[in-house]
Design a protein around this motif. Structure first.
Motif, PDB file in Angstrom:
ATOM      1  N   UNK A  17       0.832  -1.383  -0.211  1.00 47.01           N
ATOM      2  CA  UNK A  17      -0.138  -0.117  -0.062  1.00 47.01           C
ATOM      3  C   UNK A  17       0.814   1.135   0.024  1.00 47.01           C
ATOM      4  N   UNK A  18       2.139   1.263   0.279  1.00 49.88           N
ATOM      5  CA  UNK A  18       3.081   2.208   0.396  1.00 49.88           C
ATOM      6  C   UNK A  18       4.019   2.528  -0.846  1.00 49.88           C
ATOM      7  N   UNK A  19       3.733   1.762  -1.891  1.00 49.30           N
ATOM      8  CA  UNK A  19       4.459   1.781  -3.146  1.00 49.30           C
ATOM      9  C   UNK A  19       3.732   2.028  -4.433  1.00 49.30           C
ATOM     10  N   UNK A  20       4.479   2.430  -5.540  1.00 47.89           N
ATOM     11  CA  UNK A  20       3.667   2.687  -6.647  1.00 47.89           C
ATOM     12  C   UNK A  20       3.945   1.410  -7.475  1.00 47.89           C
ATOM     13  N   UNK A  21       2.731   0.460  -7.585  1.00 46.78           N
ATOM     14  CA  UNK A  21       2.968  -0.718  -8.420  1.00 46.78           C
ATOM     15  C   UNK A  21       2.887  -0.830  -9.800  1.00 46.78           C
ATOM     16  N   UNK A  22       3.832  -1.140 -10.519  1.00 46.93           N
ATOM     17  CA  UNK A  22       4.017  -1.369 -11.994  1.00 46.93           C
ATOM     18  C   UNK A  22       3.960  -2.863 -12.388  1.00 46.93           C
ATOM     19  N   UNK A  23       2.820  -3.208 -12.977  1.00 50.81           N
ATOM     20  CA  UNK A  23       2.604  -4.621 -13.454  1.00 50.81           C
ATOM     21  C   UNK A  23       3.438  -4.905 -14.731  1.00 50.81           C
ATOM     22  N   UNK A  24       4.144  -5.968 -14.835  1.00 50.81           N
ATOM     23  CA  UNK A  24       4.933  -6.764 -15.827  1.00 50.81           C
ATOM     24  C   UNK A  24       4.104  -7.857 -16.401  1.00 50.81           C
ATOM     25  N   UNK A  25       4.205  -7.999 -17.739  1.00 54.14           N
ATOM     26  CA  UNK A  25       3.812  -8.937 -18.307  1.00 54.14           C
ATOM     27  C   UNK A  25       4.978  -9.951 -18.876  1.00 54.14           C
ATOM     28  N   UNK A  26       4.837 -11.120 -19.352  1.00 53.86           N
ATOM     29  CA  UNK A  26       5.857 -12.198 -20.123  1.00 53.86           C
ATOM     30  C   UNK A  26       6.193 -11.500 -21.120  1.00 53.86           C
ATOM     31  N   UNK A  27       7.554 -11.795 -21.481  1.00 48.82           N
ATOM     32  CA  UNK A  27       7.766 -11.159 -22.942  1.00 48.82           C
ATOM     33  C   UNK A  27       7.335 -12.000 -23.862  1.00 48.82           C
ATOM     34  N   UNK A  28       6.961 -11.319 -25.191  1.00 50.03           N
ATOM     35  CA  UNK A  28       6.599 -12.347 -26.423  1.00 50.03           C
ATOM     36  C   UNK A  28       7.449 -13.175 -26.593  1.00 50.03           C
ATOM     37  N   UNK A  29       7.435 -14.223 -27.275  1.00 53.27           N
ATOM     38  CA  UNK A  29       8.042 -15.321 -27.743  1.00 53.27           C
ATOM     39  C   UNK A  29       9.089 -14.712 -28.942  1.00 53.27           C
ATOM     40  N   UNK A  30       8.465 -13.814 -29.651  1.00 50.83           N
ATOM     41  CA  UNK A  30       9.244 -13.106 -30.806  1.00 50.83           C
ATOM     42  C   UNK A  30      10.438 -12.337 -30.312  1.00 50.83           C
ATOM     43  N   UNK A  31      10.250 -11.659 -29.032  1.00 52.07           N
ATOM     44  CA  UNK A  31      11.251 -11.007 -28.319  1.00 52.07           C
ATOM     45  C   UNK A  31      12.365 -11.908 -27.913  1.00 52.07           C
ATOM     46  N   UNK A  32      11.805 -12.979 -27.317  1.00 51.86           N
ATOM     47  CA  UNK A  32      12.890 -13.967 -26.677  1.00 51.86           C
ATOM     48  C   UNK A  32      13.824 -14.580 -27.893  1.00 51.86           C
ATOM     49  N   UNK A  33      13.097 -14.891 -28.877  1.00 53.90           N
ATOM     50  CA  UNK A  33      13.736 -15.472 -29.922  1.00 53.90           C
ATOM     51  C   UNK A  33      14.791 -14.510 -30.688  1.00 53.90           C
ATOM     52  N   UNK A  34      14.458 -13.156 -30.747  1.00 57.62           N
ATOM     53  CA  UNK A  34      15.123 -12.234 -31.513  1.00 57.62           C
ATOM     54  C   UNK A  34      16.586 -11.929 -30.860  1.00 57.62           C
ATOM     55  N   UNK A  35      16.252 -11.977 -29.455  1.00 60.50           N
ATOM     56  CA  UNK A  35      17.501 -11.731 -28.299  1.00 60.50           C
ATOM     57  C   UNK A  35      18.424 -13.021 -28.473  1.00 60.50           C
ATOM     58  N   UNK A  36      17.831 -14.106 -28.497  1.00 57.49           N
ATOM     59  CA  UNK A  36      18.483 -15.372 -28.552  1.00 57.49           C
ATOM     60  C   UNK A  36      19.330 -15.474 -30.046  1.00 57.49           C
ATOM     61  N   UNK A  37      18.744 -14.942 -30.926  1.00 58.49           N
ATOM     62  CA  UNK A  37      19.365 -15.086 -32.442  1.00 58.49           C
ATOM     63  C   UNK A  37      20.784 -13.939 -32.516  1.00 58.49           C
ATOM     64  N   UNK A  38      20.449 -13.031 -31.683  1.00 61.94           N
ATOM     65  CA  UNK A  38      21.629 -12.055 -31.437  1.00 61.94           C
ATOM     66  C   UNK A  38      22.702 -12.557 -30.834  1.00 61.94           C
ATOM     67  N   UNK A  39      22.658 -13.634 -30.028  1.00 61.10           N
ATOM     68  CA  UNK A  39      23.778 -14.386 -29.428  1.00 61.10           C
ATOM     69  C   UNK A  39      24.520 -15.077 -30.118  1.00 61.10           C
ATOM     70  N   UNK A  40      25.810 -15.391 -29.704  1.00 61.87           N
ATOM     71  CA  UNK A  40      26.747 -16.427 -30.501  1.00 61.87           C
ATOM     72  C   UNK A  40      26.498 -17.590 -29.916  1.00 61.87           C
ATOM     73  N   UNK A  41      25.236 -18.429 -30.027  1.00 62.17           N
ATOM     74  CA  UNK A  41      25.008 -19.755 -29.681  1.00 62.17           C
ATOM     75  C   UNK A  41      24.530 -20.532 -30.875  1.00 62.17           C
TER      76      UNK A  41
END
Length: 331
Positions: free
Chosen positions: A185-209
């Protein structure tokens, strides 16, 4: 029947962050200054923080609430740097932007998976009492704030009630229901949702794996960039999560008697080890729930509810064998 099902789905969606309730539009205004956020995704959350920062509407305490491993703590770190950036845009050049967290004198971070004790909050208070050295604001980030025990939560509450002028708190949690309501009750709450699969895949494709690793990571963490990042860099950790995923499949296919045999085995582990297993199952179950057909959703939500109940009982220091027996009879 449909109404009851929808009510359950809405409860779990809100609790785990699958439904995001955006901030009031009147409080979100696009800044003319381009902020160079490092965190991927969460555009609405970034826009809200920018609006508060440039509009001089900052509050001293924030709670970033949502599923684990989606970037809450990473965004908190970015925001702490923004508060102290000499150019006010995460320029990437000043000390606030380039200093590693370990030597960023204006930032205090508590980030652990185990219980947060009162001595750690007292130490944090002493650090915050010192004036900023090079920056403008001192920022305390408490990740996994649900791990605060009663004494540490009460100690933190007193500080939240009377914040100093240049002090800011950012709490993150994946289980807001475990936090005392007096803190929420004493903080400003900001809700977060899961990342999209496209965001996750784009990030992984940018890595050297390899493509094989990318595929395995996406199967385990399609909507959690933070977890995907960890698994992509640590093959042993990736294998551990794959093993836990297979054990989860086995658990669902077993009879109650077989489940009791399994929990009898893991009851020999330390309580924290069991808690870690349950938290892993919870994260995997959240990802599965998003891909579950409607007819199978009740089984998944019952399992998630059983996991959360068990975790709450472990936090209350109940007998672990009793907690485990109750768990296998709850789904």
């Amino acid at each position: 029947m449909i109404r009851r099902f929808f009510s359950k789905f809405l409860y779990f969606s809100c609790y785990y962050g699958m439904i995001s309730f955006s901030q009031p539009k009147s409080m979100i205004e696009k800044s003319k200054i381009n902020v160079n956020w490092k965190v991927i995704g969460h555009a609405q959350q970034k826009l809200y923080l920018e609006s508060a920062f440039f509009g001089n509407r900052l509050t001293h305490s924030y709670l970033f609430s949502g599923p684990p491993h989606v970037g809450k703590t990473a965004l908190a770190l970015d925001f702490a740097r923004l508060l102290n950036c000499e150019n006010g845009n995460l320029c990437g050049k000043c000390l606030a932007c380039v200093n590693p967290v370990e030597i960023f004198s204006e930032l205090i971070v508590i980030d652990k998976d185990t219980e947060i004790k009162i001595d750690e909050i007292r130490s944090l208070k002493r650090d915050l009492a010192l004036k900023p050295l090079s920056g403008q604001k001192k920022v305390a980030i408490i990740a996994n704030a649900e791990n605060l025990n009663r004494e540490s939560a009460n100690s933190l509450l007193k500080f939240l009630e009377e914040p100093q002028k240049d002090n800011f708190f950012i709490l993150t949690t994946a289980a807001v229901g475990f936090l005392p309501q007096t803190i929420v009750s004493r903080v400003q709450k900001i809700n977060f949702s899961p990342n999209s699969k496209q965001e996750t895949e784009k990030h992984l494709n940018s890595l050297d794996i390899s493509k094989a690793i990318t595929k395995q990571v996406l199967e385990l963490a399609p909507n959690k960039i933070g977890l995907a990042n960890i698994l992509s860099k640590n093959i042993e950790e990736l294998e551990r999560w794959r093993q836990q995923d297979m054990e989860l499949d086995d658990l669902f296919s077993q009879s109650v008697f077989e489940r009791m045999q399994y929990t009898s085995q893991i009851s020999k582990l330390e309580t924290q080890q069991i808690v870690n297993i349950f938290k892993t199952w919870l994260i995997l179950s959240e990802s599965r729930l998003r891909q579950t057909k409607q007819k199978d959703m009740k089984a998944q939500t019952d399992f998630i509810k059983a996991l959360n109940t068990a975790l709450m009982h472990f936090k209350s220091n109940l007998n672990k064998r009793l907690v485990l027996d109750n768990f296998v009879l709850s789904f």
